[in-house]
Design a protein around this motif. Structure first.
Motif, PDB file in Angstrom:
ATOM      1  N   THR A 139      -0.184   5.032  -8.029  1.00  0.00           N
ATOM      2  CA  THR A 139      -1.408   4.645  -8.604  1.00  0.00           C
ATOM      3  C   THR A 139      -2.596   4.807  -7.196  1.00  0.00           C
ATOM      4  O   THR A 139      -2.765   3.589  -6.632  1.00  0.00           O
ATOM      5  N   PRO A 140      -2.649   6.657  -7.029  1.00  0.00           N
ATOM      6  CA  PRO A 140      -3.609   6.413  -5.256  1.00  0.00           C
ATOM      7  C   PRO A 140      -5.094   5.251  -5.039  1.00  0.00           C
ATOM      8  O   PRO A 140      -5.250   4.644  -4.078  1.00  0.00           O
ATOM      9  N   ALA A 141      -6.345   5.275  -6.070  1.00  0.00           N
ATOM     10  CA  ALA A 141      -6.633   4.413  -6.178  1.00  0.00           C
ATOM     11  C   ALA A 141      -6.532   3.497  -6.438  1.00  0.00           C
ATOM     12  O   ALA A 141      -7.061   2.561  -5.196  1.00  0.00           O
ATOM     13  N   GLU A 142      -5.607   2.727  -6.989  1.00  0.00           N
ATOM     14  CA  GLU A 142      -4.729   1.143  -6.295  1.00  0.00           C
ATOM     15  C   GLU A 142      -5.096   0.870  -5.489  1.00  0.00           C
ATOM     16  O   GLU A 142      -5.182  -0.338  -4.374  1.00  0.00           O
ATOM     17  N   ALA A 143      -4.526   2.068  -4.786  1.00  0.00           N
ATOM     18  CA  ALA A 143      -3.251   2.102  -3.036  1.00  0.00           C
ATOM     19  C   ALA A 143      -4.387   1.837  -2.571  1.00  0.00           C
ATOM     20  O   ALA A 143      -4.807   1.257  -1.727  1.00  0.00           O
ATOM     21  N   ASP A 144      -5.760   3.295  -2.667  1.00  0.00           N
ATOM     22  CA  ASP A 144      -6.980   3.225  -1.525  1.00  0.00           C
ATOM     23  C   ASP A 144      -7.857   1.234  -1.563  1.00  0.00           C
ATOM     24  O   ASP A 144      -7.937   1.206  -0.483  1.00  0.00           O
ATOM     25  N   GLN A 145      -7.563   0.750  -2.734  1.00  0.00           N
ATOM     26  CA  GLN A 145      -8.167  -0.239  -2.801  1.00  0.00           C
ATOM     27  C   GLN A 145      -7.211  -1.658  -1.375  1.00  0.00           C
ATOM     28  O   GLN A 145      -8.211  -2.053  -0.799  1.00  0.00           O
ATOM     29  N   LEU A 146      -5.412  -1.061  -1.583  1.00  0.00           N
ATOM     30  CA  LEU A 146      -5.070  -1.950  -0.838  1.00  0.00           C
ATOM     31  C   LEU A 146      -5.303  -1.302   0.675  1.00  0.00           C
ATOM     32  O   LEU A 146      -5.275  -2.465   1.215  1.00  0.00           O
ATOM     33  N   THR A 196     -16.672  -0.707   7.990  1.00  0.00           N
ATOM     34  CA  THR A 196     -16.756  -0.876   6.438  1.00  0.00           C
ATOM     35  C   THR A 196     -15.038  -0.021   5.841  1.00  0.00           C
ATOM     36  O   THR A 196     -15.600   1.492   6.468  1.00  0.00           O
ATOM     37  N   PRO A 197     -14.376  -0.125   5.698  1.00  0.00           N
ATOM     38  CA  PRO A 197     -13.372   0.502   4.841  1.00  0.00           C
ATOM     39  C   PRO A 197     -13.302   1.315   3.684  1.00  0.00           C
ATOM     40  O   PRO A 197     -14.532   0.650   3.088  1.00  0.00           O
ATOM     41  N   THR A 198     -12.985   2.570   3.553  1.00  0.00           N
ATOM     42  CA  THR A 198     -13.599   3.893   2.857  1.00  0.00           C
ATOM     43  C   THR A 198     -11.840   4.087   1.571  1.00  0.00           C
ATOM     44  O   THR A 198     -11.132   3.866   3.043  1.00  0.00           O
ATOM     45  N   ALA A 199     -12.233   4.511   1.290  1.00  0.00           N
ATOM     46  CA  ALA A 199     -10.440   5.494   0.292  1.00  0.00           C
ATOM     47  C   ALA A 199     -10.437   6.017   1.000  1.00  0.00           C
ATOM     48  O   ALA A 199     -11.011   7.106   1.822  1.00  0.00           O
ATOM     49  N   SER A 200      -8.827   6.417   0.909  1.00  0.00           N
ATOM     50  CA  SER A 200      -8.514   7.416   2.449  1.00  0.00           C
ATOM     51  C   SER A 200      -6.907   6.779   1.718  1.00  0.00           C
ATOM     52  O   SER A 200      -6.889   6.966   0.926  1.00  0.00           O
ATOM     53  N   SER A 201      -6.302   8.357   1.861  1.00  0.00           N
ATOM     54  CA  SER A 201      -5.594   9.369   1.515  1.00  0.00           C
ATOM     55  C   SER A 201      -4.342   8.916   1.945  1.00  0.00           C
ATOM     56  O   SER A 201      -3.051   9.762   2.375  1.00  0.00           O
ATOM     57  N   THR A 250       1.285  -1.398   0.394  1.00  0.00           N
ATOM     58  CA  THR A 250      -0.164   0.393   0.080  1.00  0.00           C
ATOM     59  C   THR A 250       1.403   1.451  -0.112  1.00  0.00           C
ATOM     60  O   THR A 250       0.401   2.026  -0.910  1.00  0.00           O
ATOM     61  N   ALA A 251       1.661   1.645   0.637  1.00  0.00           N
ATOM     62  CA  ALA A 251       3.017   2.701   1.019  1.00  0.00           C
ATOM     63  C   ALA A 251       3.624   2.894  -0.250  1.00  0.00           C
ATOM     64  O   ALA A 251       4.207   3.598  -0.342  1.00  0.00           O
ATOM     65  N   ALA A 252       3.940   1.909  -1.322  1.00  0.00           N
ATOM     66  CA  ALA A 252       4.662   2.162  -1.785  1.00  0.00           C
ATOM     67  C   ALA A 252       3.910   1.790  -3.323  1.00  0.00           C
ATOM     68  O   ALA A 252       4.524   3.148  -4.744  1.00  0.00           O
ATOM     69  N   THR A 253       2.439   1.848  -3.615  1.00  0.00           N
ATOM     70  CA  THR A 253       1.695   1.938  -4.438  1.00  0.00           C
ATOM     71  C   THR A 253       1.033   3.167  -4.364  1.00  0.00           C
ATOM     72  O   THR A 253       1.013   4.251  -5.585  1.00  0.00           O
ATOM     73  N   ARG A 254       0.803   3.870  -3.005  1.00  0.00           N
ATOM     74  CA  ARG A 254       0.685   4.907  -3.263  1.00  0.00           C
ATOM     75  C   ARG A 254       0.632   6.412  -4.217  1.00  0.00           C
ATOM     76  O   ARG A 254       0.416   6.636  -4.658  1.00  0.00           O
ATOM     77  N   PRO A 255       2.065   6.570  -3.944  1.00  0.00           N
ATOM     78  CA  PRO A 255       2.429   7.477  -4.821  1.00  0.00           C
ATOM     79  C   PRO A 255       2.531   7.471  -6.460  1.00  0.00           C
ATOM     80  O   PRO A 255       2.520   8.086  -7.139  1.00  0.00           O
TER      81      PRO A 255
END
Length: 147
Positions: A63-70, A140-145, A56-61
């Motif tokens: 592809t943020p949308a993918e990181a939100d799912q992770l 339930t988890p939601t999208a987060s920045s 998640t941490a490596a993906t966020r910078p």
């Protein structure tokens, strides 16, 4: 830039196969999960949580949308870890004793080796408090920045 090991997916497939073999060959029929089994499941889930956390941490910078799912997946994994930790403290002791209602409510370790699962869970819980909102941890988890 760090590149993932090409062995990573292969190692995960081996870990998955090992769990499948254990599931089909090692579990007794119609027996409740033992504390040892719950501890091993908790350890496995915490390891999987850490792996998804790293991804998640490596993906966020990038592809943020993918990181939100992770991020949603790691919250669900932590919730699984939390449920396994609770189940462990409510499971029968190796000598067949029932845990007391008070001990279950307090979730206090009963000494070695029981303290290991609590230490592992405390570490994962501290990480979750840093990367998640209280609402995410309860529901339930939601999208987060967040990372």
């Amino acid at each position: 830039m760090h590149h993932p090991s090409p062995d990573g997916p292969r190692l995960l497939r081996f870990a998955t196969a090992a769990i499948d073999v254990h599931h089909h060959t090692s579990l007794p029929d119609q027996q409740p999960a033992s504390r040892a089994e719950l501890d091993a499941l908790h350890s496995h889930c915490v390891s999987l949580f850490r792996l998804v956390d790293t991804h998640t941490a490596a993906t966020r910078p990038h592809t943020p949308a993918e990181a939100d799912q992770l991020h949603a997946a790691r919250i669900r994994l932590w919730q699984t870890c939390d449920a396994l930790h609770t189940a462990y403290h409510r499971a029968l002791h190796p000598d067949g004793r029932q845990p007391t209602r008070e001990a279950c409510a307090l979730r206090l370790p009963e000494g070695a080796p029981d303290v290991v699962i609590c230490q592992r869970h405390t570490t994962a819980s501290a990480r979750m408090r840093r990367i998640s909102t209280p609402a995410e941890l309860r529901g339930t988890p939601t999208a987060s920045s967040r990372t």
